[in-house]
Design an enzyme around this catalytic site. Structure first.
Site, mmCIF file in Angstrom:
data_model
loop_
_atom_site.group_PDB
_atom_site.id
_atom_site.type_symbol
_atom_site.label_atom_id
_atom_site.label_comp_id
_atom_site.label_asym_id
_atom_site.label_seq_id
_atom_site.Cartn_x
_atom_site.Cartn_y
_atom_site.Cartn_z
ATOM 1 C CG HIS A 1 -0.754 -9.350 -2.861
ATOM 2 N ND1 HIS A 1 0.190 -8.433 -2.678
ATOM 3 C CD2 HIS A 1 -1.589 -9.042 -2.211
ATOM 4 C CE1 HIS A 1 -0.531 -7.628 -1.808
ATOM 5 N NE2 HIS A 1 -1.610 -7.816 -1.517
ATOM 6 C CB THR B 1 -0.808 0.039 1.156
ATOM 7 O OG1 THR B 1 -1.494 -1.267 1.400
ATOM 8 C CG2 THR B 1 -2.080 1.110 1.065
HETATM 9 P P1 A3P Z 1 2.246 -4.294 9.687
HETATM 10 O O1 A3P Z 1 1.143 -4.996 9.866
HETATM 11 O O2 A3P Z 1 3.940 -4.991 10.239
HETATM 12 O O3 A3P Z 1 2.350 -3.167 10.728
HETATM 13 P P2 A3P Z 1 0.625 -4.354 2.704
HETATM 14 O O4 A3P Z 1 0.228 -2.787 2.312
HETATM 15 O O5 A3P Z 1 1.259 -5.073 1.589
HETATM 16 O O6 A3P Z 1 -0.579 -5.071 3.069
HETATM 17 O O7 A3P Z 1 1.390 -3.994 3.918
HETATM 18 C C1 A3P Z 1 0.913 -3.833 5.129
HETATM 19 C C2 A3P Z 1 2.212 -3.691 6.093
HETATM 20 O O8 A3P Z 1 2.695 -2.276 5.674
HETATM 21 C C3 A3P Z 1 1.605 -3.210 7.473
HETATM 22 O O9 A3P Z 1 2.734 -3.698 8.519
HETATM 23 C C4 A3P Z 1 1.405 -1.778 7.500
HETATM 24 O O10 A3P Z 1 1.397 -1.147 9.035
HETATM 25 C C5 A3P Z 1 2.703 -1.608 6.753
HETATM 26 N N1 A3P Z 1 2.616 0.028 6.288
HETATM 27 C C6 A3P Z 1 1.527 0.830 5.494
HETATM 28 N N2 A3P Z 1 2.008 1.836 5.639
HETATM 29 C C7 A3P Z 1 3.185 2.071 6.060
HETATM 30 C C8 A3P Z 1 4.148 3.295 5.813
HETATM 31 N N3 A3P Z 1 3.465 4.524 5.490
HETATM 32 N N4 A3P Z 1 5.118 3.164 6.904
HETATM 33 C C9 A3P Z 1 5.601 1.910 7.291
HETATM 34 N N5 A3P Z 1 4.898 0.862 7.090
HETATM 35 C C10 A3P Z 1 3.618 0.995 6.571
#
Ligand code: A3P
Length: 335
Positions: free
Chosen positions: A150, A77
């Site tokens: 994904h 994301t």
């Molecule tokens: P955590 O669950 O470890 O906090 P995806 O987007 O692939 O689903 O990944 C989600 C992960 O990215 C989550 O990890 C989320 O909190 C983290 N995440 C999303 N935005 C972020 C940001 N701006 N900075 C750091 N981590 C982020």
């Protein structure tokens, strides 16, 4: 069990019967769902994926398409938002007013929707929230298209890297597993009594959608020097956002000023990101698809896995990682 090969989708498919695979049934809070393993790497998916797989594999690509491809929970994301802002001349107005899921749709989402309130019209609810949702709608999107997936590279169109630009993000699988565990909880996909220890067992035995993790990551790693591929690590992006923004801008041939870099780094900052309604998927919580006691943008930490692994699990994880990296030149930057 069932094996099929088709011209449209030249992969062997094995349908998993939960009776023959009790460990899967044991994990899921859903008796109805079936799974499949796809191809020689035995990628694991809800069976519904097979209805979309050929149209994804054969979809028409455009030279100005951009894909962000990741194993789930690897920082998809935040990378989508970063890439979109860089490629759209810092258009924060549009970024704020239009949900990221519309600006940058999730290609295989319709086949992943397993549990939504009032299952029969769940997809209708999603349709109102997320546009475009179907492959046809993605195909009809105006250029330039930004697409999230994904899927491992081998299940995306074979000309992907020759025709489009791809940003791939990898993350420490131990943090991925913890994040995925909370994601499944957020969606009520696992039995409530399953703790992380239980979950980790499923993760390393490749019973997690889009797994096996290392097959996914290593496929992309092998292509990292392709001129249309930018391979990033979650840990590097979050450690040095300005540097990562600059790398993304260079990859797309965009000039970005120091002020723009700093503004974007601030926009991407975890605390700001968590509050940003265009990216944080709060709307799914509002309609009950996500539980109210969790959050999609959760902790945003590297190394948080240490709070979930005891000494035995840590040693097993080290061994599992070493075994999977044997004979490869892939190394995590932070290890
Ligand atoms: P955590 O669950 O470890 O906090 P995806 O987007 O692939 O689903 O990944 C989600 C992960 O990215 C989550 O990890 C989320 O909190 C983290 N995440 C999303 N935005 C972020 C940001 N701006 N900075 C750091 N981590 C982020």
């Amino acid at each position: 069990m069932d094996c099929k090969l088709s011209k449209d989708f030249p992969f062997e498919v094995v349908i998993l019967n939960t009776k023959e695979n009790p460990e899967i049934k044991d994990y899921l809070d859903d008796d109805q769902i079936s799974f499949a393993r796809v191809g020689s790497k035995r990628y694991f998916f809800p069976k519904e994926f097979l209805t979309l797989a050929p149209s994804i594999y054969n979809m028409a690509l455009r030279s100005d398409d951009t894909f962000v491809v990741t194993f789930p929970k690897s920082g998809t994301t935040m990378t989508q938002e970063l890439v979109w802002i860089v490629c759209n001349n810092s258009d924060y107005e549009n970024a704020k007013s239009t949900a990221l899921s519309t600006r940058f749709p999730f290609l295989e989402l319709p086949s992943m929707v397993r549990k939504v309130p009032c299952t029969e019209n769940g997809i209708e609810i999603l349709k109102k929230l997320i546009v475009p949702l179907t492959i046809k709608e993605v195909e009809e999107m105006p250029s330039p298209r930004f697409i999230k997936s994904h899927l491992p590279l081998s299940l995306l169109p074979p000309s992907l890297l020759d025709k489009t630009k791809v940003v791939y993000v990898a993350r420490d699988p131990r943090d991925v597993a913890v994040s995925y565990y909370y994601h499944d909880k957020l969606l009520n996909l696992t039995k409530p009594e399953n703790d992380f220890k239980h979950y980790w067992k499923y993760f390393v035995s490749d019973n997690i959608s889009f797994g096996p993790y290392f097959e996914h990551v290593l496929e992309a790693w092998k292509k990292r020097n392709h001129p249309n591929m930018l391979f990033l690590f979650y840990e590097e992006i979050t450690k040095d956002l300005p540097r990562s923004i600059q790398r993304v801008a260079n990859f797309f041939g965009k000039t970005i000023s120091d002020d723009q870099v700093n503004k974007l780094a601030d926009h991407m900052d975890f605390d700001n990101f968590k509050k940003n309604k265009s990216v944080n998927k709060e709307s799914l919580q509002d309609i009950g698809i996500f539980r109210s006691d969790g959050a999609f943008i959760r902790k945003g930490k590297s190394g948080g896995w240490r709070d979930y692994f005891d000494a035995v699990m840590s040693a097993q994880a080290d061994e599992w990682i070493a075994k999977n990296l044997q004979g490869t030149d892939f190394r995590f930057p932070h290890c």
